[in-house]
Write a protein that holds these residues in place. Structure first.
Motif, PDB file in Angstrom:
ATOM      1  N   ASP A  37      24.667  55.140 -37.493  1.00  0.00           N
ATOM      2  CA  ASP A  37      23.831  54.142 -37.487  1.00  0.00           C
ATOM      3  C   ASP A  37      23.348  54.145 -36.539  1.00  0.00           C
ATOM      4  N   ASN A  40      22.593  50.583 -33.722  1.00  0.00           N
ATOM      5  CA  ASN A  40      24.276  49.969 -34.113  1.00  0.00           C
ATOM      6  C   ASN A  40      24.773  49.471 -32.416  1.00  0.00           C
ATOM      7  N   GLU A 135      23.281  53.319 -41.432  1.00  0.00           N
ATOM      8  CA  GLU A 135      21.988  52.733 -41.239  1.00  0.00           C
ATOM      9  C   GLU A 135      21.910  51.722 -42.162  1.00  0.00           C
TER      10      GLU A 135
END
Ligand SMILES: Nc1ncnc2c1ncn2[C@@H]1O[C@H](COP(=O)(O)OP(=O)(O)OP(=O)(O)O)[C@@H](O)[C@H]1O
Length: 237
Positions: A37, A40, A135
């Motif tokens: 991701d 994140n 993601e």
């Protein structure tokens, strides 16, 4: 085995990845968590581990990644992964593919392509598990990252948008002939009567996660993770 965790933004992908990683490491598996991701920040905190250099940084940055993608020499075994990109505790390691850090630095596509090549190259042994935290959304399907894993854990929380996205993910997984497990996270009492899908695993809403997140503490493994692991193994058999 390679397992990918996906779903709508905020549904609990990182929380479930962290719980499953800790559970499997406690069971004696060698676990590598791949943070795919690009935005994140929470996964390392949930594992109680600190951040390291990303794979993209190790390779020389985004421009270098684009060049390397044409002719990549990427790790085939856990042992070949450079120590400086791993954050570790005993048999649990976490690494990150690449992060968007600067305004206007361009799209995350090179990191998506790198994640796909990295997962294709890496061949875990029998007692080694790779968990991929993706993601939000379905971009990873478009990038073909999902085609490089054995099982997909499709996470939804009890709101219409999240459940609709998970149905779409289920459809995409079926089209691509991928094994998948549907998890309803943050479930409140009686919520199952209100949704028109039947989850494989139901993880209850746990208020402690909210406090732990605010206090910067790592996540505790909930008992439902054992059930999730049993279903993953069954689907992959
Ligand atoms: N079962 C649960 N009960 C209560 N809160 C939860 C539960 N699972 C996750 N959360 C909380 O929901 C928030 C989002 O969780 P998390 O970061 O794991 O989601 P995510 O899907 O990875 O998010 P993103 O899409 O931003 O990557 C966090 O504050 C987390 O503590």
């Amino acid at each position: 085995m390679k397992i990918l965790i996906c779903g709508k933004g905020g549904c609990g992908k990182s929380t479930i990845t962290a719980m499953l990683g800790k559970y499997l490491a406690n069971r004696g598996y060698r676990v590598l968590i791949v943070d795919a991701d690009e935005s994140n920040p929470g996964l390392y905190r949930m594992l109680g581990l600190s951040k390291t250099k990303t794979l993209a940084e190790y390779l020389g940055g985004k421009k270098q990644v684009k060049a390397i993608l044409n002719n990549p020499e990427l790790p085939k075994t856990f042992e070949e992964i450079p120590e400086e990109i791993l954050s570790k505790r005993e048999n649990l390691s976490v690494m990150s593919i690449g992060k968007i850090e600067e305004p206007g630095e361009g799209c995350a596509c090179p990191y998506g392509a790198l994640a796909k090549k990295f997962l294709k190259s890496l061949q875990p042994k029998k007692e080694e598990i790779v968990l991929v935290d993706t993601e939000a959304g379905i971009e990873h399907f478009g990038r073909g990252i999902d085609l490089e894993v054995d099982v997909i854990v499709n996470v939804a929380e009890p709101n219409l948008e999240s459940i609709e996205l998970s149905k779409k993910i289920e459809g995409l997984a079926e089209k691509a002939d991928l094994k998948h497990v549907f998890v309803l996270n943050k479930a409140l009492p009686e919520v199952l009567d209100k949704i028109n899908v039947k989850p494989d695993v139901v993880i209850p809403f746990n208020q402690k996660f909210i406090y732990d997140s605010l206090d910067g503490k790592e996540v505790e493994v909930l008992p439902q993770i054992e059930e999730l692991w049993e279903i993953i193994k069954y689907r992959n058999s």
